[in-house]
Design a protein around this motif. Structure first.
Motif, PDB file in Angstrom:
ATOM      1  N   TYR A 116      20.968  26.911   9.500  1.00  0.00           N
ATOM      2  CA  TYR A 116      19.846  26.845   8.571  1.00  0.00           C
ATOM      3  C   TYR A 116      19.008  25.598   8.839  1.00  0.00           C
ATOM      4  CZ  TYR A 116      17.151  26.598   4.253  1.00  0.00           C
ATOM      5  OH  TYR A 116      16.128  26.519   3.352  1.00  0.00           O
ATOM      6  N   VAL A 117      17.697  25.769   8.840  1.00  0.00           N
ATOM      7  CA  VAL A 117      16.763  24.665   9.046  1.00  0.00           C
ATOM      8  C   VAL A 117      15.858  24.590   7.826  1.00  0.00           C
ATOM      9  CG1 VAL A 117      15.061  23.632  10.583  1.00  0.00           C
ATOM     10  CG2 VAL A 117      16.795  25.180  11.519  1.00  0.00           C
ATOM     11  N   ASP A 118      15.820  23.434   7.162  1.00  0.00           N
ATOM     12  CA  ASP A 118      15.097  23.312   5.897  1.00  0.00           C
ATOM     13  C   ASP A 118      13.613  22.979   6.092  1.00  0.00           C
ATOM     14  OD1 ASP A 118      14.874  23.470   3.151  1.00  0.00           O
ATOM     15  OD2 ASP A 118      15.383  21.365   2.822  1.00  0.00           O
ATOM     16  N   ILE A 119      12.966  23.729   6.965  1.00  0.00           N
ATOM     17  CA  ILE A 119      11.514  23.684   7.098  1.00  0.00           C
ATOM     18  C   ILE A 119      11.045  25.126   7.248  1.00  0.00           C
ATOM     19  CG2 ILE A 119      11.450  21.389   8.172  1.00  0.00           C
ATOM     20  CD1 ILE A 119      10.971  22.780  10.855  1.00  0.00           C
ATOM     21  N   TYR A 120       9.754  25.346   7.065  1.00  0.00           N
ATOM     22  CA  TYR A 120       9.232  26.693   7.215  1.00  0.00           C
ATOM     23  C   TYR A 120       9.138  27.070   8.694  1.00  0.00           C
ATOM     24  CZ  TYR A 120       7.954  26.426   2.281  1.00  0.00           C
ATOM     25  OH  TYR A 120       7.998  26.294   0.919  1.00  0.00           O
ATOM     26  N   ALA A 121       9.356  28.341   8.985  1.00  0.00           N
ATOM     27  CA  ALA A 121       9.296  28.819  10.369  1.00  0.00           C
ATOM     28  C   ALA A 121       7.907  28.613  10.964  1.00  0.00           C
ATOM     29  CB  ALA A 121       9.686  30.296  10.432  1.00  0.00           C
ATOM     30  N   THR A 122       6.871  28.722  10.131  1.00  0.00           N
ATOM     31  CA  THR A 122       5.517  28.507  10.635  1.00  0.00           C
ATOM     32  C   THR A 122       5.342  27.071  11.128  1.00  0.00           C
ATOM     33  OG1 THR A 122       4.870  28.140   8.323  1.00  0.00           O
ATOM     34  CG2 THR A 122       4.381  30.300   9.272  1.00  0.00           C
ATOM     35  N   ALA A 123       5.945  26.109  10.404  1.00  0.00           N
ATOM     36  CA  ALA A 123       5.880  24.708  10.822  1.00  0.00           C
ATOM     37  C   ALA A 123       6.658  24.500  12.115  1.00  0.00           C
ATOM     38  CB  ALA A 123       6.416  23.800   9.727  1.00  0.00           C
ATOM     39  N   ALA A 124       7.812  25.177  12.228  1.00  0.00           N
ATOM     40  CA  ALA A 124       8.612  25.066  13.446  1.00  0.00           C
ATOM     41  C   ALA A 124       7.856  25.623  14.652  1.00  0.00           C
ATOM     42  CB  ALA A 124       9.931  25.818  13.269  1.00  0.00           C
ATOM     43  N   LYS A 125       7.142  26.711  14.436  1.00  0.00           N
ATOM     44  CA  LYS A 125       6.360  27.286  15.530  1.00  0.00           C
ATOM     45  C   LYS A 125       5.253  26.339  15.973  1.00  0.00           C
ATOM     46  CE  LYS A 125       7.128  32.210  14.753  1.00  0.00           C
ATOM     47  NZ  LYS A 125       6.520  33.538  14.474  1.00  0.00           N
ATOM     48  N   TYR A 135      15.234  29.883   8.754  1.00  0.00           N
ATOM     49  CA  TYR A 135      14.336  28.870   8.211  1.00  0.00           C
ATOM     50  C   TYR A 135      14.134  29.040   6.706  1.00  0.00           C
ATOM     51  CZ  TYR A 135      13.368  27.180  12.864  1.00  0.00           C
ATOM     52  OH  TYR A 135      13.520  26.614  14.104  1.00  0.00           O
ATOM     53  N   ARG A 136      13.579  28.010   6.126  1.00  0.00           N
ATOM     54  CA  ARG A 136      13.366  27.965   4.682  1.00  0.00           C
ATOM     55  C   ARG A 136      12.526  29.146   4.207  1.00  0.00           C
ATOM     56  NH1 ARG A 136      10.321  23.165   1.252  1.00  0.00           N
ATOM     57  NH2 ARG A 136      11.754  23.149  -0.513  1.00  0.00           N
ATOM     58  N   GLY A 137      12.950  29.756   3.114  1.00  0.00           N
ATOM     59  CA  GLY A 137      12.211  30.886   2.576  1.00  0.00           C
ATOM     60  C   GLY A 137      10.981  30.440   1.805  1.00  0.00           C
ATOM     61  N   LYS A 138       9.920  31.213   1.923  1.00  0.00           N
ATOM     62  CA  LYS A 138       8.704  30.914   1.165  1.00  0.00           C
ATOM     63  C   LYS A 138       8.866  31.455  -0.256  1.00  0.00           C
ATOM     64  CE  LYS A 138       5.508  30.539   5.017  1.00  0.00           C
ATOM     65  NZ  LYS A 138       4.190  30.913   5.560  1.00  0.00           N
ATOM     66  N   PRO A 139       8.550  30.648  -1.259  1.00  0.00           N
ATOM     67  CA  PRO A 139       8.839  31.025  -2.640  1.00  0.00           C
ATOM     68  C   PRO A 139       7.860  32.014  -3.259  1.00  0.00           C
ATOM     69  CG  PRO A 139       7.786  28.882  -2.599  1.00  0.00           C
ATOM     70  CD  PRO A 139       7.977  29.287  -1.166  1.00  0.00           C
ATOM     71  N   GLY A 140       6.836  32.425  -2.528  1.00  0.00           N
ATOM     72  CA  GLY A 140       5.815  33.287  -3.118  1.00  0.00           C
ATOM     73  C   GLY A 140       6.225  34.737  -3.276  1.00  0.00           C
ATOM     74  N   GLY A 141       6.289  35.476  -2.166  1.00  0.00           N
ATOM     75  CA  GLY A 141       6.441  36.921  -2.231  1.00  0.00           C
ATOM     76  C   GLY A 141       7.729  37.423  -2.840  1.00  0.00           C
ATOM     77  N   LEU A 142       8.847  37.070  -2.243  1.00  0.00           N
ATOM     78  CA  LEU A 142      10.140  37.585  -2.694  1.00  0.00           C
ATOM     79  C   LEU A 142      10.392  37.290  -4.167  1.00  0.00           C
ATOM     80  CD1 LEU A 142      13.091  38.569  -2.437  1.00  0.00           C
ATOM     81  CD2 LEU A 142      13.659  36.284  -1.612  1.00  0.00           C
ATOM     82  N   ALA A 143      10.341  36.023  -4.530  1.00  0.00           N
ATOM     83  CA  ALA A 143      10.683  35.633  -5.899  1.00  0.00           C
ATOM     84  C   ALA A 143       9.712  36.220  -6.912  1.00  0.00           C
ATOM     85  CB  ALA A 143      10.727  34.112  -6.008  1.00  0.00           C
ATOM     86  N   ARG A 144       8.430  36.238  -6.581  1.00  0.00           N
ATOM     87  CA  ARG A 144       7.455  36.756  -7.540  1.00  0.00           C
ATOM     88  C   ARG A 144       7.635  38.246  -7.783  1.00  0.00           C
ATOM     89  NH1 ARG A 144       1.491  34.799  -6.315  1.00  0.00           N
ATOM     90  NH2 ARG A 144       1.152  36.211  -8.082  1.00  0.00           N
ATOM     91  N   VAL A 145       7.937  39.001  -6.731  1.00  0.00           N
ATOM     92  CA  VAL A 145       8.181  40.437  -6.924  1.00  0.00           C
ATOM     93  C   VAL A 145       9.451  40.643  -7.740  1.00  0.00           C
ATOM     94  CG1 VAL A 145       8.694  42.624  -5.764  1.00  0.00           C
ATOM     95  CG2 VAL A 145       6.966  41.091  -4.806  1.00  0.00           C
TER      96      VAL A 145
END
Length: 265
Positions: A208-217, A124-134
């Motif tokens: 690959y699915v272009d939505i967030y996993a939380t939305a899919a859940k 699923y789509r990666g969240k842009p907060g944690g990984l990229a900011r670190v």
């Protein structure tokens, strides 16, 4: 303790690994992995010579009693770092700060860009907060990682794990140092995250699915709820139809009995 747990996992499950040479022998790096199973945070550190630090909710480290102490010792032993989820922005900011500290101290920081486990084995789509900011705050290389078949070892609802060989593919480091200090630009954050997710997709072979996993859940939960409600309505309708048939048959029998009595009279 890390070595005893790692040794036991390797002996029992014999995970196969590709790309170990992409992990630096020393110095900071960020390991960005897909997330299929609770066990991902154990198998990856088990196959590496260096310690990998993941984050975990602080409650795992503060539970009372003997069980709580054993749980805390286990998570510490496998390199989990407690993160306090309280505060205005919860675990997000705390995780980012924790990750920056690990990287700036020269360590390996493990993170799941999807933010949660995949509900169906897809990426699923990666969240842009944690990984990229670190990555942008530290300039550390990002190493894409693909966990293979870990979700098959212990599917949801299964108590005992299945003894089978999971796999781990480790990709070549990605350099985002050209964007260092630009962690306030949401377009840059999105671009960095998408590039990492693309590399993970190539390594894992996942759809690959272009939505967030939380939305899919949430969608899956809504579908399950809708099906349960539909089944309940169908059951009520069938019961009502059965009751109606029963009343009709009772009335028919009553009419037959009344006609018999009148003809006998």
């Amino acid at each position: 303790m890390k070595f005893s747990i790692g040794g036991s996992l390797k002996l029992a499950f014999r995970p196969w690994v590709e790309g170990l040479e992409n992990i630096p022998e020393r110095g900071p790096a960020i390991l960005a992995s897909n997330h299929l199973s609770f066990s991902d945070s154990f198998f990856l550190p088990a196959v590496l010579d260096r310690k990998v630090t993941f984050i975990a909710k602080a409650e795992y480290f503060t539970a009372p009693g003997v069980k709580g102490k054993l749980t805390a010792a286990f998570f510490k032993g496998v390199g989990q770092l407690p993160v306090d989820r309280s505060g205005a922005r919860g675990a997000g900011e705390a995780a980012i700060k924790a990750g920056i500290q690990v990287v700036e101290s020269g360590g390996l920081f493990g993170i799941y860009p999807e933010g949660t486990r995949s509900p169906d084995g897809r990426l699923y789509r990666g969240k842009p907060g944690g990984l990229a900011r670190v990555a942008l705050a530290t300039g550390a290389p990002v190493i894409p990682v693909a966990m293979i078949d870990t979700e098959k070892i212990q599917p949801p609802g299964q108590v005992m794990p299945k003894l089978m060989r999971p796999g781990i593919r480790i990709g070549k480091p990605l350099d985002f140092s050209r964007y260092q200090g630009m962690d306030g630009d949401r377009f840059i954050l999105r671009s960095v995250t998408d590039e990492v997710m693309y590399e993970i997709m190539k390594l894992s072979g996942q759809e690959y699915v272009d939505i967030y996993a939380t939305a899919a859940k949430r969608q899956l939960a809504d579908e399950v709820k809708a099906k349960a409600e539909a089944a309940k309505r169908a059951q009520k309708q069938a019961q009502a139809a059965g009751d109606e048939d029963g009343r009709a048959q009772s009335q028919e029998r009553a009419g037959d009995e009344d006609g018999t009595e009148r003809s006998g009279a």
